[in-house]
Write a protein that holds these residues in place. Structure first.
Motif, PDB file in Angstrom:
ATOM      1  N   ASP A   1       0.839  -1.201   0.000  1.00  0.00           N
ATOM      2  CA  ASP A   1       0.000   0.000   0.000  1.00  0.00           C
ATOM      3  C   ASP A   1       0.872   1.248   0.000  1.00  0.00           C
ATOM      4  O   ASP A   1       1.375   1.665   1.047  1.00  0.00           O
TER       5      ASP A   1
ATOM      6  N   LYS B   1       0.149   4.360  -0.309  1.00  0.00           N
ATOM      7  CA  LYS B   1      -0.387   5.486   0.460  1.00  0.00           C
ATOM      8  C   LYS B   1      -0.009   5.370   1.940  1.00  0.00           C
ATOM      9  O   LYS B   1       0.376   6.363   2.567  1.00  0.00           O
TER      10      LYS B   1
ATOM     11  N   LYS C   1       3.753   6.054   2.348  1.00  0.00           N
ATOM     12  CA  LYS C   1       4.060   7.487   2.267  1.00  0.00           C
ATOM     13  C   LYS C   1       3.566   8.234   3.501  1.00  0.00           C
ATOM     14  O   LYS C   1       4.243   9.125   4.023  1.00  0.00           O
ATOM     15  N   ALA C   2       2.382   7.871   3.998  1.00  0.00           N
ATOM     16  CA  ALA C   2       1.838   8.553   5.184  1.00  0.00           C
ATOM     17  C   ALA C   2       2.747   8.357   6.392  1.00  0.00           C
ATOM     18  O   ALA C   2       2.998   9.300   7.160  1.00  0.00           O
TER      19      ALA C   2
ATOM     20  N   ASP D   1       5.878  10.470   5.856  1.00  0.00           N
ATOM     21  CA  ASP D   1       5.604  11.886   6.120  1.00  0.00           C
ATOM     22  C   ASP D   1       5.565  12.174   7.623  1.00  0.00           C
ATOM     23  O   ASP D   1       6.052  13.208   8.090  1.00  0.00           O
TER      24      ASP D   1
ATOM     25  N   GLN E   1      -0.593   6.220  12.236  1.00  0.00           N
ATOM     26  CA  GLN E   1      -0.210   5.492  11.029  1.00  0.00           C
ATOM     27  C   GLN E   1       0.155   4.041  11.343  1.00  0.00           C
ATOM     28  O   GLN E   1      -0.110   3.131  10.556  1.00  0.00           O
TER      29      GLN E   1
END
Length: 406
Positions: free
Chosen positions: A22, A24, A27-28, A31, A55
């Motif tokens: 996944d 997304k 990346k989350a 971040d 997360q």
């Protein structure tokens, strides 16, 4: 951040090796880790840590729960917890500095005093510093201020500088039974139990009694005014925003050390109070605690003066040993976090340990220790963020002090 688990690169390498599917979520998390690396202030760090935990929960819910991912998330959780403690420690110190820089005029606001008094009423175990100044002239007003962070001496100095008053007092304050203002004074002033009623009444808070006590809560002086008794005598069970169970537990916990070494009759009465509380009858439970206190006051010590002194010193040594263990644990966690400020924080904690005299045997040593425990910022921070070392140490010192005067 020096912990690998809190680094973006470490996470991306792990995600690439495990071929996490996944993008997304990957990346989350990246971040969130970048935000933590860029955070320079404790509050920003705490916000970033919250995002990382969020997360991590999403990863655990959405990804296949493999052994590798489970191990990574466990390591991440440990790293987050260590960093959180350090960031909270730094945030607390920053907030305390903000309080010290706050103008004293803000402390003079009756609404501020009312807020603190209400918080003390809601939590019977809550202790705050107080500062009191006499009216500086015939046209002036006496002032009372409460602070959960500033030491009493600093609070008193700020008030005195602001009001230009020459006399006053400072120490520790709390609310007992919902409507009794308790004052443990480090610096006394004549007639305090009557004088303090004026600012309390002006802010709109109702009390029935003001009680002046020593370090071991021995009553020195009290003043009761029935005209202000807006609450029933057993205020702990009244509808004043106080949970009756919480109020009972706090009072029972405060009495327990005395009850344990008391006569069988006293212990039996305390047991009756506990049984009534378990049945939900807190009115009866509080009444039985009143009887327990009366029996304690009437009972005579069944040991010699030297034995009482030895017992008191044993209590101090036990409390000191527990405090030293807590300080060592906090220092270890801070060291493992490897924050740029870790070394300084560890030195401050080590200084606290050195200041805890192994065997205080004179009144001067006891007074110095009591003043230190009430005013030292690191002691306050450790007690707020980790284990409360201050309360048991002060209680034990109170017993040692009492044994010297008996």
């Amino acid at each position: 951040m020096t912990d690998n688990y809190l680094g973006e690169l470490h996470w991306r390498n792990f995600a690439k090796r495990q071929k996490l599917s996944d993008p997304k979520l990957v990346k989350a998390m990246a971040d969130a880790l970048v935000a933590l690396e860029l955070a320079s202030q404790p509050k920003q760090q705490l916000q970033a840590l919250d995002a990382i935990e969020k997360q991590a929960a999403a990863l655990k819910k959405s990804m296949e729960d493999t052994k590798e991912l489970k191990g990574y998330l466990k390591g991440l959780d440990d790293a987050v917890n260590k960093q959180r403690k350090l960031s909270e420690f730094e945030a607390k110190k920053a907030a305390q500095q903000d309080d010290e820089d706050e103008p004293a005029s803000a402390l003079l606001d009756p609404a501020t005093l009312l807020k603190q008094l209400k918080l003390c009423r809601q939590d019977a175990a809550r202790r705050v510093s107080f500062g009191f100044t006499d009216a500086p002239d015939k046209d002036g007003m006496s002032v009372l201020a409460l602070s959960p962070k500033l030491a009493g001496q600093k609070l008193f100095t700020k008030l005195k500088d602001e009001t230009k008053a020459k006399t006053g007092a400072h120490g520790t304050a709390w609310i007992r039974n919902g409507n009794e203002l308790m004052l443990q004074v480090d610096k006394p002033v004549s007639g305090l139990v009557k004088k303090v009623r004026v600012p309390v009444r002006e802010c709109g808070f109702k009390i029935t009694k003001v009680v002046l006590v020593g370090p071991d809560e021995t009553v020195f002086e009290q003043d009761e005014a029935t005209e202000e008794a807006s609450l029933p005598e057993n205020a702990a069970t009244a509808d004043v925003g106080v949970d009756p169970g919480t109020a009972f537990n706090a009072r029972f916990a405060a009495l327990l050390p005395k009850v344990k070494s008391a006569a069988r009759e006293v212990r039996a009465k305390a047991s009756e109070a506990g049984l009534a509380a378990r049945k939900g009858d807190f009115v009866l439970a509080q009444q039985l605690l009143d009887e327990t206190e009366r029996l304690l006051a009437m009972s005579l010590p069944d040991s010699s003066e030297s034995s009482a002194s030895r017992d008191a010193m044993a209590q101090w040594k036990a409390a000191r040993a527990a405090a030293m263990a807590s300080l060592k644990s906090v220092a270890t966690e801070i060291a493992e976090a490897k924050h740029p400020r870790s070394a300084k924080a560890i030195l401050e904690i080590q200084a606290v340990a050195k200041n805890l005299t192994a065997e205080p045997i004179t009144a001067q040593q006891i007074n110095e220790l009591q003043n230190y425990l009430r005013s030292d910022e690191v002691v306050h921070d450790v007690s707020e963020l980790a284990d409360d070392i201050r309360t048991p140490l002060l209680a034990a010192l109170g017993h040692v002090s009492k044994s010297l005067t008996n």
